[in-house]
Design a protein around this motif. Structure first.
Motif, PDB file in Angstrom:
ATOM      1  N   SER A 310       0.829  -1.205   0.000  1.00 33.84           N
ATOM      2  CA  SER A 310       0.000   0.000   0.000  1.00 33.84           C
ATOM      3  C   SER A 310       0.865   1.257   0.000  1.00 33.84           C
ATOM      4  O   SER A 310       0.571   2.232  -0.714  1.00 33.84           O
ATOM      5  N   TYR A 311       1.909   1.246   0.798  1.00 31.81           N
ATOM      6  CA  TYR A 311       2.835   2.381   0.876  1.00 31.81           C
ATOM      7  C   TYR A 311       3.409   2.685  -0.505  1.00 31.81           C
ATOM      8  O   TYR A 311       3.419   3.841  -0.953  1.00 31.81           O
ATOM      9  N   ARG A 314       0.716   4.190  -2.934  1.00 32.74           N
ATOM     10  CA  ARG A 314       0.404   5.589  -2.665  1.00 32.74           C
ATOM     11  C   ARG A 314       1.586   6.501  -2.983  1.00 32.74           C
ATOM     12  O   ARG A 314       1.412   7.604  -3.541  1.00 32.74           O
ATOM     13  N   TRP A 368      -3.013  -2.452   4.801  1.00 34.22           N
ATOM     14  CA  TRP A 368      -3.177  -1.596   3.622  1.00 34.22           C
ATOM     15  C   TRP A 368      -3.485  -0.163   4.040  1.00 34.22           C
ATOM     16  O   TRP A 368      -2.878   0.783   3.543  1.00 34.22           O
ATOM     17  N   ARG A 372      -1.005   3.180   3.527  1.00 38.26           N
ATOM     18  CA  ARG A 372      -1.410   4.366   2.762  1.00 38.26           C
ATOM     19  C   ARG A 372      -1.265   5.627   3.605  1.00 38.26           C
ATOM     20  O   ARG A 372      -0.815   6.672   3.112  1.00 38.26           O
ATOM     21  N   ASP A 376       1.202   8.883   2.864  1.00 38.46           N
ATOM     22  CA  ASP A 376       0.750  10.265   2.824  1.00 38.46           C
ATOM     23  C   ASP A 376       1.617  11.154   3.709  1.00 38.46           C
ATOM     24  O   ASP A 376       1.737  12.362   3.475  1.00 38.46           O
TER      25      ASP A 376
END
Length: 382
Positions: A310-311, A314, A368, A372, A376
């Protein structure tokens, strides 16, 4: 690291020819004929050098670079066998007057240097330096040779020593700009304020994109673009498949292409500004690992792998947004950039004509979401 204990189950070689044959045929761990009190006559010790030269030459001609061999040794050998492998590599390079400067830089960074008296066999001098018995030294050599014999050919990204040097490839980053990118990312890694980290990393990507635009202007004026370059980036376990996604998105945002080799846990990146791509990837991996470990909800393997996937996803979105916004300020360069991307794609296809796509499974919804959120907050550069 503890030293090995060997059990003698067979007769040792008695001639240099026999000793060379044993070393060449051995596989890792194949040192059962060694006894703890084994002695290594000088006449036999000299047989190790030509075997070492033959095996290291084969690996180098097969595309393996000093950094690759250093990383492979870290993963597959103990400190003694790894040390011998680097000495062998330094001896091999010393035979040639034509060696690519980047190849030599990797050898120096790995710690490979010719330090021994070359009028005497290397093996006894090396054993004395590391305070090893002959039995321990020969066992380490067998392990090093065993690894070299298992190395498959890899994509050639730099010429082996002794081969003609091509014209420079890729777009080197201006030293001042690269220093600025490095300083921004170091500050991002050290900050405890997520918003500040995010701004810093974003600035680093903006500087990288602006450098690419500067290069595009030069190419548009001269009509003489450099060849796309290639570089391998090694990843530490675990979760290397998830980490490879981060390399991919950083490469993509900088108009490069990347491919992951799961056998050895490295990613090959093809394109321009590879120094900057590697710097940003390394910084983001540090930030991702720190955020993942600090998350109190994430201790399971599924959580951490999902977090990293997920990282990376994003981060890719954010990098693309930053790069697109920067490029939008110079619309006249879009045709030049598109042409360059086509050249990178062609170079990538030439190096990797057969590419197999593979998905990464995400099994943790919590991981996940946490990944994310961390992306951010990540610093992309100020």
């Amino acid at each position: 690291m503890g030293k090995r204990k060997q059990v003698r189950v067979g007769p040792p070689p008695t001639t240099a020819e026999e000793f060379g044959d044993v070393l060449f045929a051995a596989v890792p761990g194949d040192a059962d004929w060694l006894a703890p009190d084994y002695t290594l006559p000088p006449a036999l010790a000299s047989a190790a050098d030509p075997v070492a030269g033959q095996l290291i030459a084969r690996a180098c001609r097969g595309g393996w670079l000093p950094e690759d061999l250093h990383q492979a040794a870290r993963r597959r050998l103990d400190e003694f066998a790894g040390s011998y492998l680097l000495d062998t590599l330094a001896a091999y390079a010393g035979q040639f007057t034509t060696v690519h400067p980047d190849w030599l830089a990797q050898l120096d960074a790995a710690g490979g240097v010719r330090w021994w008296n070359e009028t005497e066999p290397h093996l006894p001098q090396w054993a004395a330096k590391h305070i090893l018995t002959p039995s321990e030294a020969v066992a380490a050599v067998i392990s090093a040779f065993g690894l070299l014999k298992t190395l498959p050919p890899v994509t050639v990204v730099l010429p082996a020593p002794g081969t003609p040097l091509p014209r420079p490839a890729g777009h080197p980053v201006d030293d001042k700009k690269l220093s600025r990118v490095r300083a921004l990312l170091a500050k991002a890694e050290s900050s405890s304020f997520p918003e500040e980290a995010e701004a810093l990393s974003a600035k680093a990507q903006e500087l990288m994109t602006r450098h690419a635009l500067d290069r595009a202007l030069v190419e548009a004026a001269t009509g003489a673009p450099d060849r796309p370059a290639a570089r391998r980036i090694w990843l530490d376990t675990p979760y290397t498949d998830a980490k490879s996604l981060l390399v991919h998105v950083v490469a993509k945002a900088n108009r490069c292409q990347a491919i992951f080799d799961a056998r050895w846990d490295f990613v090959t990146v093809v394109g321009d500004a590879l120094d900057a791509v590697e710097l940003l990837t390394t910084s983001l991996l540090v930030q991702a690992t720190r955020a993942m470990i600090a998350d109190p909800a994430g201790r399971s393997r599924d959580f951490r792998k999902s977090f990293l996937v997920s990282y990376a996803t994003r981060i890719g979105e954010r990098l693309e947004q930053t790069a697109e916004a920067t490029i939008a300020s110079v619309p006249d360069l879009l045709p030049v950039l598109a042409s360059r991307e086509a050249e990178v794609a062609a170079a990538f296809t030439e190096l990797f004509p057969e590419v197999v796509s593979k998905s990464v499974t995400v099994r943790s919804h919590e991981g996940w979401g946490a990944g994310r959120e961390a992306a951010d907050r990540a610093r992309l550069g100020e």
